[in-house]
Design a protein around this motif. Structure first.
Motif: not given
Length: 245
Positions: A118-144
């Motif tokens: 739906g409007d939430r994304a499951e994001v894996q960062g390091g050892s943590a995993r979070m469900r975050i509103p999709l509209g709040r996320l921006v692409r991290d081009r440097a990490a990519a």
């Protein structure tokens, strides 16, 4: 290309504004120093000429004081301008998708999108995993870009992901195997919107119970964990209540 140009322009504008503020602050600092020296010299001279210690200040002295106050306020404004945080990065285009490296500016969390519900994304960062509103996320081009030259991308959610169930039985498993099972099952249950999950670990030596409850306390999608009621296993099972956001 358009985004890059917009960002380059924004960076150049911020750098120019900071340079102007720094130059203004340097000039005001010199002006303040000169005014303070002049006022100090004038007050010493007036003190020598004054017939009484409490003699009122002359109009010229009051004018110098007003000038010093105005210069001090201007310097404070310049310092405040230098302390202002940089604006949020300019973004445009479609929202990020599964597999994209992203950044949550509100929480400062960085990671990669594993799945979107739906409007939430499951994001894996390091050892943590979070469900975050999709509209709040921006692409991290440097990490990519960094990921292109380092390790292979982490696996995204697929049909092989564990099923969401209201009950998980880890009896007979090794400690680390049970820990991973609990973590994956909580992720799946939260993505499916389940309110709670009963984890059956048995009584035994208490090692499984300890590791299960420790993992549930650490899991970001578990609001609280408590022993099961007597009719559901008592201390041989644990009820994990999932977050509702």
């Amino acid at each position: 290309m358009r985004i890059a140009k917009v960002r380059e322009g924004a960076e150049a504008e911020r750098a120019a504004a900071r340079a102007r503020a720094e130059a203004e602050l340097t000039g005001l600092t010199r002006e303040l120093s000169g005014l303070r020296r002049a006022i100090s010299d004038a007050r010493r001279a007036e003190a020598r000429r004054a017939s009484e210690a409490a003699a009122p200040a002359s109009p010229r002295a009051r004018e110098r004081d007003r000038g010093l106050d105005a210069a001090s306020r201007a310097a404070s404004r310049a310092r405040e301008a230098l302390r202002e945080p940089a604006p949020e990065p300019v973004t445009e285009g479609p929202p990020p998708g599964v597999g994209d490296h992203v950044h949550d500016p509100v929480m400062g969390f960085r990671g990669r999108i594993l799945a979107i519900d739906g409007d939430r994304a499951e994001v894996q960062g390091g050892s943590a995993r979070m469900r975050i509103p999709l509209g709040r996320l921006v692409r991290d081009r440097a990490a990519a870009r960094r990921a292109e030259f380092t390790e292979p991308p982490p696996p995204v959610a697929s049909v092989s992901a564990p099923a969401a169930t209201l009950e998980v039985d880890v009896r007979g498993q090794r400690v680390e195997e049970a820990r991973g099972e609990v973590r994956d099952r909580m992720d799946a249950a939260a993505m499916a919107g389940l309110p709670s999950v009963r984890v059956i670990h048995g009584h035994g030596t208490g090692a499984l119970r300890t590791v299960v409850r420790e993992e549930l306390r650490r899991h970001p999608l578990v609001a609280r964990a408590e022993p099961a009621p007597p009719d559901q296993g008592g201390d041989g099972a644990t009820i994990a209540h999932l977050t509702d956001d």
